[in-house]
Write a protein that holds these residues in place. Sequence first.
Motif, PDB file in Angstrom:
ATOM      1  N   LEU A  54      -8.258   5.321  -0.870  1.00 35.39           N
ATOM      2  CA  LEU A  54      -9.364   4.655  -1.554  1.00 35.39           C
ATOM      3  C   LEU A  54     -10.655   4.909  -0.789  1.00 35.39           C
ATOM      4  O   LEU A  54     -11.388   4.006  -0.417  1.00 35.39           O
ATOM      5  CB  LEU A  54      -9.087   3.163  -1.757  1.00 35.39           C
ATOM      6  CG  LEU A  54      -8.023   2.885  -2.813  1.00 35.39           C
ATOM      7  CD1 LEU A  54      -7.649   1.409  -2.838  1.00 35.39           C
ATOM      8  CD2 LEU A  54      -8.473   3.341  -4.195  1.00 35.39           C
ATOM      9  N   GLU A  93      -9.615   0.960 -11.249  1.00 35.11           N
ATOM     10  CA  GLU A  93      -9.497   2.401 -11.083  1.00 35.11           C
ATOM     11  C   GLU A  93     -10.855   2.928 -10.622  1.00 35.11           C
ATOM     12  O   GLU A  93     -11.854   2.729 -11.295  1.00 35.11           O
ATOM     13  CB  GLU A  93      -9.094   3.030 -12.414  1.00 35.11           C
ATOM     14  CG  GLU A  93      -8.738   4.477 -12.337  1.00 35.11           C
ATOM     15  CD  GLU A  93      -8.137   4.950 -13.649  1.00 35.11           C
ATOM     16  OE1 GLU A  93      -6.920   5.176 -13.689  1.00 35.11           O
ATOM     17  OE2 GLU A  93      -8.897   5.083 -14.628  1.00 35.11           O
ATOM     18  N   THR A 147      -3.006   1.655  -4.253  1.00 31.14           N
ATOM     19  CA  THR A 147      -2.549   3.029  -4.475  1.00 31.14           C
ATOM     20  C   THR A 147      -1.049   3.096  -4.752  1.00 31.14           C
ATOM     21  O   THR A 147      -0.308   3.797  -4.074  1.00 31.14           O
ATOM     22  CB  THR A 147      -2.937   3.970  -3.308  1.00 31.14           C
ATOM     23  OG1 THR A 147      -2.267   3.573  -2.108  1.00 31.14           O
ATOM     24  CG2 THR A 147      -4.431   4.003  -3.090  1.00 31.14           C
ATOM     25  N   GLY A 206      -6.330   1.876  -7.635  1.00 25.18           N
ATOM     26  CA  GLY A 206      -6.112   3.288  -7.341  1.00 25.18           C
ATOM     27  C   GLY A 206      -7.335   4.121  -7.667  1.00 25.18           C
ATOM     28  O   GLY A 206      -8.308   3.626  -8.248  1.00 25.18           O
ATOM     29  N   LYS A 233       0.860  -1.190   0.000  1.00 27.30           N
ATOM     30  CA  LYS A 233       0.000   0.000   0.000  1.00 27.30           C
ATOM     31  C   LYS A 233       0.889   1.231   0.000  1.00 27.30           C
ATOM     32  O   LYS A 233       1.714   1.407   0.904  1.00 27.30           O
ATOM     33  CB  LYS A 233      -0.904  -0.013   1.245  1.00 27.30           C
ATOM     34  CG  LYS A 233      -1.608   1.310   1.548  1.00 27.30           C
ATOM     35  CD  LYS A 233      -2.727   1.608   0.587  1.00 27.30           C
ATOM     36  CE  LYS A 233      -3.531   2.841   0.999  1.00 27.30           C
ATOM     37  NZ  LYS A 233      -3.061   4.075   0.406  1.00 27.30           N
ATOM     38  N   SER A 234       0.772   2.072  -1.006  1.00 29.84           N
ATOM     39  CA  SER A 234       1.474   3.350  -1.075  1.00 29.84           C
ATOM     40  C   SER A 234       2.982   3.181  -0.867  1.00 29.84           C
ATOM     41  O   SER A 234       3.662   2.664  -1.753  1.00 29.84           O
ATOM     42  CB  SER A 234       0.870   4.331  -0.075  1.00 29.84           C
ATOM     43  OG  SER A 234       1.398   5.622  -0.240  1.00 29.84           O
ATOM     44  N   ASP A 280      -9.753   8.651  -3.241  1.00 31.75           N
ATOM     45  CA  ASP A 280      -8.507   9.357  -2.948  1.00 31.75           C
ATOM     46  C   ASP A 280      -7.400   8.343  -2.625  1.00 31.75           C
ATOM     47  O   ASP A 280      -7.533   7.149  -2.887  1.00 31.75           O
ATOM     48  CB  ASP A 280      -8.712  10.377  -1.825  1.00 31.75           C
ATOM     49  CG  ASP A 280      -9.108   9.739  -0.491  1.00 31.75           C
ATOM     50  OD1 ASP A 280      -8.939   8.510  -0.299  1.00 31.75           O
ATOM     51  OD2 ASP A 280      -9.585  10.496   0.382  1.00 31.75           O
ATOM     52  N   HIS A 281      -6.314   8.819  -2.032  1.00 30.92           N
ATOM     53  CA  HIS A 281      -5.160   7.957  -1.763  1.00 30.92           C
ATOM     54  C   HIS A 281      -5.453   6.882  -0.711  1.00 30.92           C
ATOM     55  O   HIS A 281      -4.750   5.893  -0.629  1.00 30.92           O
ATOM     56  CB  HIS A 281      -3.952   8.802  -1.355  1.00 30.92           C
ATOM     57  CG  HIS A 281      -2.675   8.038  -1.350  1.00 30.92           C
ATOM     58  ND1 HIS A 281      -2.139   7.475  -2.498  1.00 30.92           N
ATOM     59  CD2 HIS A 281      -1.818   7.737  -0.341  1.00 30.92           C
ATOM     60  CE1 HIS A 281      -1.014   6.855  -2.183  1.00 30.92           C
ATOM     61  NE2 HIS A 281      -0.791   7.001  -0.897  1.00 30.92           N
ATOM     62  N   ASP A 330      -6.614  10.663  -6.468  1.00 29.39           N
ATOM     63  CA  ASP A 330      -5.320  10.468  -5.819  1.00 29.39           C
ATOM     64  C   ASP A 330      -4.241  11.085  -6.706  1.00 29.39           C
ATOM     65  O   ASP A 330      -4.048  10.651  -7.846  1.00 29.39           O
ATOM     66  CB  ASP A 330      -5.071   8.963  -5.626  1.00 29.39           C
ATOM     67  CG  ASP A 330      -3.728   8.639  -4.995  1.00 29.39           C
ATOM     68  OD1 ASP A 330      -2.949   9.561  -4.667  1.00 29.39           O
ATOM     69  OD2 ASP A 330      -3.452   7.437  -4.836  1.00 29.39           O
ATOM     70  N   TRP A 343      -1.595   8.683  -8.269  1.00 25.99           N
ATOM     71  CA  TRP A 343      -2.051   7.708  -9.263  1.00 25.99           C
ATOM     72  C   TRP A 343      -2.047   8.398 -10.630  1.00 25.99           C
ATOM     73  O   TRP A 343      -2.617   9.469 -10.790  1.00 25.99           O
ATOM     74  CB  TRP A 343      -3.458   7.249  -8.906  1.00 25.99           C
ATOM     75  CG  TRP A 343      -4.111   6.334  -9.889  1.00 25.99           C
ATOM     76  CD1 TRP A 343      -4.954   6.696 -10.907  1.00 25.99           C
ATOM     77  CD2 TRP A 343      -4.022   4.918  -9.929  1.00 25.99           C
ATOM     78  NE1 TRP A 343      -5.385   5.573 -11.578  1.00 25.99           N
ATOM     79  CE2 TRP A 343      -4.822   4.461 -11.002  1.00 25.99           C
ATOM     80  CE3 TRP A 343      -3.334   3.971  -9.170  1.00 25.99           C
ATOM     81  CZ2 TRP A 343      -4.956   3.112 -11.329  1.00 25.99           C
ATOM     82  CZ3 TRP A 343      -3.464   2.638  -9.491  1.00 25.99           C
ATOM     83  CH2 TRP A 343      -4.263   2.206 -10.553  1.00 25.99           C
TER      84      TRP A 343
END
Length: 192
Positions: free
Chosen positions: A166, A158, A111, A134, A90-91, A163-164, A138, A141
């Motif tokens: 989700l 998608e 993301t 994503g 994640k991120s 947002d970041h 965000d 993304w």
Amino acid sequence: MTFGGLPTRWEPSGASRGVALIAPGRAYSPSAPLLELARRALLQHGFTVQQLWWDSTTRGDDDEPEPWVRRHVQAAHAAEDADHVLVVGKSLGTLAASYAAELGLDAIWFTPLLVEPEVAEAIAANAGRQLLVGGLADDLWDPAIARELAEAGCEVLEVPDADHSLATDDAVRTAEIHLEVARAVEAFLSQV
């Protein structure tokens, strides 16, 4: 194993099909909703789950994020004796994409930092099966890169308003997004 009193490892009820390593975000722990949904789905599909817990603020000033994440994932992988290893990031955890690519590991990227060329290039270079999730709300993304990765064989979910995290400002819509993500993870794991 525990982290702050919380378990970090779970075994499936039957024989294990492999090990899933969960690499969290900078401020998104393995117990946060998306990674918790992934943990449950992985167990359901017979994977042993090993969460990585970290405090990214403990990185030294000279310690770049990508090698730092990579070292954590590599150490967790080295501790495993499994034929099939899958990475869930994640991120910040998606900075493990280069490691996954080198070994051709299947992966789920929540993301992913697609605006970082090294992440997008590593995902593109990975021969393993990959799911990318994503949202268009965000800033990290890149929809054009996501399309290219989808055309190259990655599965991509998608979400237009996510947002970041989700999520959105609407609690019900956020729950709907998480359900959509859980269904995508379930479908992906059914084919791994």
